[in-house]
Design a protein around this motif. Structure first.
Motif, mmCIF file in Angstrom:
data_model
loop_
_atom_site.group_PDB
_atom_site.id
_atom_site.type_symbol
_atom_site.label_atom_id
_atom_site.label_comp_id
_atom_site.label_asym_id
_atom_site.label_seq_id
_atom_site.Cartn_x
_atom_site.Cartn_y
_atom_site.Cartn_z
ATOM 1 N N GLU A 26 0.837 -1.202 0.000
ATOM 2 C CA GLU A 26 0.000 0.000 0.000
ATOM 3 C C GLU A 26 0.871 1.251 0.000
ATOM 4 O O GLU A 26 0.607 2.211 -0.736
ATOM 5 C CB GLU A 26 -0.924 -0.010 1.215
ATOM 6 C CG GLU A 26 -1.756 1.264 1.381
ATOM 7 C CD GLU A 26 -2.668 1.565 0.204
ATOM 8 O OE1 GLU A 26 -3.018 2.753 0.034
ATOM 9 O OE2 GLU A 26 -3.021 0.635 -0.558
ATOM 10 N N TRP A 27 1.920 1.251 0.810
ATOM 11 C CA TRP A 27 2.839 2.390 0.811
ATOM 12 C C TRP A 27 3.490 2.560 -0.563
ATOM 13 O O TRP A 27 3.675 3.685 -1.030
ATOM 14 C CB TRP A 27 3.907 2.195 1.882
ATOM 15 C CG TRP A 27 3.429 2.424 3.285
ATOM 16 C CD1 TRP A 27 2.273 3.070 3.665
ATOM 17 C CD2 TRP A 27 4.074 2.022 4.492
ATOM 18 N NE1 TRP A 27 2.172 3.092 5.029
ATOM 19 C CE2 TRP A 27 3.250 2.464 5.578
ATOM 20 C CE3 TRP A 27 5.252 1.345 4.783
ATOM 21 C CZ2 TRP A 27 3.597 2.239 6.911
ATOM 22 C CZ3 TRP A 27 5.589 1.125 6.107
ATOM 23 C CH2 TRP A 27 4.771 1.564 7.154
ATOM 24 N N LYS A 70 4.879 6.207 -1.366
ATOM 25 C CA LYS A 70 5.696 6.470 -0.184
ATOM 26 C C LYS A 70 7.014 5.697 -0.189
ATOM 27 O O LYS A 70 7.942 6.054 0.548
ATOM 28 C CB LYS A 70 4.899 6.135 1.084
ATOM 29 C CG LYS A 70 3.733 7.075 1.345
ATOM 30 C CD LYS A 70 3.021 6.729 2.647
ATOM 31 C CE LYS A 70 1.888 7.707 2.931
ATOM 32 N NZ LYS A 70 1.184 7.387 4.203
ATOM 33 N N ASN A 99 2.131 1.635 -3.441
ATOM 34 C CA ASN A 99 1.087 2.079 -4.367
ATOM 35 C C ASN A 99 0.829 3.576 -4.294
ATOM 36 O O ASN A 99 0.520 4.211 -5.313
ATOM 37 C CB ASN A 99 -0.228 1.330 -4.092
ATOM 38 C CG ASN A 99 -0.217 -0.083 -4.622
ATOM 39 O OD1 ASN A 99 0.514 -0.395 -5.561
ATOM 40 N ND2 ASN A 99 -1.014 -0.949 -4.030
ATOM 41 N N VAL A 100 0.955 4.150 -3.107
ATOM 42 C CA VAL A 100 0.679 5.584 -2.947
ATOM 43 C C VAL A 100 1.942 6.427 -3.063
ATOM 44 O O VAL A 100 1.896 7.638 -2.836
ATOM 45 C CB VAL A 100 -0.050 5.874 -1.615
ATOM 46 C CG1 VAL A 100 -1.387 5.145 -1.574
ATOM 47 C CG2 VAL A 100 0.811 5.491 -0.404
#
Length: 324
Positions: A284-285, A290, A287-288
């Motif tokens: 998730e990190w 980060k 994907n965004v």
């Protein structure tokens, strides 16, 4: 299929490239057509019979690979041919195809390049588990990362900063430290030219660091531990420096400090549910935006031995990848 094989233990120059039969998945297994394989420090040890896991000869090194599922075994219902995945098998990934148990497979986003994916799980997984579960790193704490430009080291710098720590990166050259600054390091120490213990003291106003992330060991372990703060946590990640160090046990006593082992491979087996949660958070990190994995060098499959030698000689920054 082609595979890089260890037929006798020794340096990477003893590895051979051969055609071997294409394996078939058994119950609860999948076969992955490998597009890229990550090259990691444990690969340098396993071929010398120096690693905790000791596969029978002959075997292919390589603990992680990214590719697509091209066959499924009995009982596999949640994966299909063509799915994009990462396989974390411990060994066997320096090959055109690899068999993995279902628990060793993680699905990857459709737009994640295979070379990035192949070097993502072991390095980010190790550092995330180390900082989150083992050190319980808190925002505002100070984190010292040794070997900070290497595969796991650079991810520890990046994740430590993301988790709110003040990050001090230590490495052996100014070039490597410049990369660490790009990935969020607040301060740097060149331990080839500076006194590690003294610099830690200077940068922390004498307080010391709350967490030491050490994948190097050797002669840097004791001065780093002497620079730890009260209630500090010393993470034993690996021994890329060569020698396994010994520490005087009065040091953790007088500092109220903990020496904490980090063995990500065993963690994934003993706590699979928590491992899946960790990987979901890391992806998730990613994907965004980060996390920005750094792949510094590519080798073709046939040059797997040269890739391992590159890592052994400490020429790597970030990740090294085999293009399969």
């Amino acid at each position: 299929m082609k595979a890089v094989l260890c037929v006798e233990h020794g340096p990477p120059e003893k590895l051979v490239v051969r055609e071997i039969p294409t394996p078939e998945p058994g119950k609860g297994q999948v076969r992955v057509r490998v597009h890229a394989a990550g090259v990691n420090f444990p690969d340098t040890l396993i071929i010398q019979n120096l690693y905790q896991f000791k596969p029978a000869l002959p075997f292919s090194p390589g603990g992680e690979a990214a590719g697509v599922v091209d066959a499924v075994g009995e009982g596999i219902t949640d994966l299909a041919i063509g799915d994009r995945v990462v396989a974390m098998t411990g060994n066997g990934c320096y090959a055109e195809q690899v068999i993995a148990n279902r628990a060793q497979i993680v699905a990857i986003p459709g737009d994640m390049p295979f070379d990035i994916a192949s070097g993502f799980t072991m390095t980010y997984g190790t550092s995330h588990h180390a900082l989150k579960q083992r050190a319980r790193l808190q925002p505002g704490e100070t984190l010292l990362v040794l070997g900070a430009a290497g595969g796991v080291g650079l991810t520890a710098v990046e994740l430590g900063k993301l988790m709110g720590a003040r990050v001090i990166a230590a490495a052996s050259s100014d070039e490597k430290l410049a990369l660490c600054r790009e990935y969020g390091a607040d301060e740097t120490i060149n331990y080839a030219t500076e006194n590690l213990k003294d610099r830690i003291k200077d940068l922390t106003g004498g307080k010391g660091v709350d967490v030491v992330y050490d994948p190097v060991g050797d002669r840097f372990a004791e001065p780093a531990f002497r620079g730890i703060a009260w209630n500090g946590r010393y993470l034993v990640v690996g021994f890329a420096g060569g020698a396994i160090p010994s520490l005087p046990l009065n040091l953790p006593l007088i500092k109220g400090a903990s020496i904490v082992g980090v063995f990500w491979g065993s963690f994934t087996q003993h706590e699979p549910a928590l491992h899946r949660e960790n990987m979901a958070e890391l992806l998730e990190w990613y994907n965004v935006g980060k996390l920005k994995p750094h792949v510094s060098k590519h080798f073709p499959l046939a040059e797997g031995a040269a890739a391992i030698r590159w890592v052994m000689d400490r020429k790597a920054t970030g990740k090294v990848v085999l293009d399969v």
